[in-house]
Design a protein around this motif. Structure first.
Motif, PDB file in Angstrom:
ATOM      1  N   ALA A 155     -61.165 -55.269  -4.657  1.00  0.00           N
ATOM      2  CA  ALA A 155     -61.440 -56.001  -3.425  1.00  0.00           C
ATOM      3  C   ALA A 155     -60.211 -56.029  -2.522  1.00  0.00           C
ATOM      4  O   ALA A 155     -59.067 -55.909  -2.984  1.00  0.00           O
ATOM      5  N   GLU A 156     -60.459 -56.224  -1.230  1.00  0.00           N
ATOM      6  CA  GLU A 156     -59.348 -56.344  -0.281  1.00  0.00           C
ATOM      7  C   GLU A 156     -58.513 -57.590  -0.544  1.00  0.00           C
ATOM      8  O   GLU A 156     -57.302 -57.598  -0.321  1.00  0.00           O
ATOM      9  N   TYR A 157     -59.171 -58.637  -1.028  1.00  0.00           N
ATOM     10  CA  TYR A 157     -58.481 -59.905  -1.246  1.00  0.00           C
ATOM     11  C   TYR A 157     -58.886 -60.474  -2.602  1.00  0.00           C
ATOM     12  O   TYR A 157     -59.944 -60.165  -3.135  1.00  0.00           O
ATOM     13  N   SER A 158     -58.037 -61.350  -3.128  1.00  0.00           N
ATOM     14  CA  SER A 158     -58.355 -62.108  -4.330  1.00  0.00           C
ATOM     15  C   SER A 158     -57.783 -63.507  -4.145  1.00  0.00           C
ATOM     16  O   SER A 158     -56.614 -63.658  -3.764  1.00  0.00           O
ATOM     17  N   VAL A 159     -58.606 -64.529  -4.379  1.00  0.00           N
ATOM     18  CA  VAL A 159     -58.153 -65.910  -4.197  1.00  0.00           C
ATOM     19  C   VAL A 159     -58.538 -66.742  -5.408  1.00  0.00           C
ATOM     20  O   VAL A 159     -59.471 -66.408  -6.145  1.00  0.00           O
TER      21      VAL A 159
END
Length: 387
Positions: free
Chosen positions: A373-377
């Motif tokens: 994924a582009e981001y991980s939070v």
């Protein structure tokens, strides 16, 4: 003096737009630290023009991406990025996660006049480079600053305004993202054990069922099972673990009846959806589930979203690209660059979104999972920061 609105800023723009100079002026006035990716590259590897000539642009971009990710994690107050940094999507997403992005622009003739006497690579292809990169500058820009005037003064004027929306639509997974699936499943399997009079330890039943259920859903996601096959194999695996012969129909009827009555919402989920709406975005639920109980389980969330897409009703299951294509079609085929998927499933939400060219954010409470994924939070608030 405090920094402008207390924000961390990253500067993008073409060669000659004045990013490095503005970064220096910013810290001279407001204090703080600068991470200049071109300057750091030069310090470590020598002149960029020589590197282009001797090694090539492909390797330069690879190293530049590493420097961008390093800059994003550095905590620097302002980052100055190279003119081609916007070509590095992974690097730009890392920057975006923590920094507001400012695009410095100027007419081509102004830029060329500034770089004419330099040894910048690609300077003789300025018009072509600008044509190719301008859409990316505009895509990533949270703010835009005219660098033909006093860019610091212009920055001070625009930065006090709210940042523009980066996305228009959020597609949210339900189970283990908005709904507490583990609690719902544990409750439902305990009810199933009681309803069928199975002589097994309930805690062990919860553990065994979770393992069996996860395995068969992975098979369904890969297209190896259909709905009926999932029901049958899930019951068989559960029974085999306890040495029992269990009728799949009775087992799944009892489980689905119990699951259909659950409304376990994750802590903070409704407030999270309210904040998405308050920012002017549309939110939709995308879930791999069965109609027989999905609608009831989603009821607590429906007042806070614009709609929901249950895989059984859509006719396909995540990560099948046809599921996402059907969702996008139902939404009027929006610009995919303005849509983001938020979910905990790497092999369902994320894999499907990536295959369709949609930005994705993995919801990973542990912060330990690998993702494409582009981001991980780890929290809802971290995700809201991206929007």
């Amino acid at each position: 003096m405090e920094k402008i609105a207390g924000r961390k800023l990253a500067l993008i723009g073409a060669m000659g737009s004045g990013k490095s100079r503005l970064a220096r002026r910013y810290t001279e006035r407001y204090g703080g630290t600068v991470f200049d990716t071109d300057a750091e590259f030069t310090r470590r590897y020598g002149a960029i023009s020589d590197f282009f000539s001797n090694v090539g642009e492909v390797e330069f971009r690879r190293i530049e991406q590493e420097l961008m990710i390093e800059a994003a994690r550095s905590g620097a107050d302002i980052i100055s990025l190279g003119g081609g940094a916007v070509l590095n999507k992974k690097g730009m997403c890392a920057i975006r996660a923590s920094y507001d992005i400012v695009y410095l622009y100027a007419p081509a003739e102004t830029l060329y006049a500034r770089i004419r006497s330099t040894d910048r690579p690609l300077k003789n292809r300025l018009d072509e480079t600008l044509r190719d990169r301008k859409p990316l500058y505009e895509k990533y820009a949270d703010y835009s600053v005219d660098s033909t005037v006093d860019s610091l003064s212009e920055l001070e004027k625009v930065i006090v305004s709210p940042r523009r929306k980066r996305y228009d639509i959020v597609l949210c997974d339900s189970d283990d993202t908005l709904l507490d699936f583990r609690s719902a499943s544990a409750h439902s399997i305990a009810e199933t054990v009681r309803a069928l009079g199975l002589n097994v330890d309930e805690d062990e039943a919860v553990r065994v069922y979770a393992e069996a259920n996860n395995g068969v859903w992975k098979m369904l996601e890969r297209g190896e099972l259909d709905r009926d096959g999932l029901f049958k194999l899930r019951a068989e695996r559960f029974g085999a673990a306890f040495g029992l012969r269990i009728d799949p129909q009775s087992f799944n009827d009892a489980y689905c009846a119990a699951m259909g009555g659950t409304m376990f919402v994750s802590d903070g989920a409704t407030e999270f959806l309210q904040k998405i709406k308050a920012r002017g975005l549309s939110a939709y639920i995308i879930t791999n589930s069965f109609t027989m109980f999905a609608k009831n389980r989603l009821k607590p969330l429906l007042p806070y979203v614009d709609g929901s897409f249950v895989s059984e009703e859509v006719g396909y299951y995540k990560p099948d690209a046809r599921y996402f294509e059907a969702v996008l079609s139902a939404l009027g085929n929006p610009d995919r660059s303005r849509v983001i998927i938020f979910g905990d499933g790497e092999t369902s939400d994320i894999a499907g979104g990536v295959s369709c060219g949609i930005d994705c954010c993995l919801y990973d409470r542990s912060g330990a999972k690998e993702t494409v994924a582009e981001y991980s939070v780890k929290t809802y608030d971290e995700f809201l920061r991206l929007l």
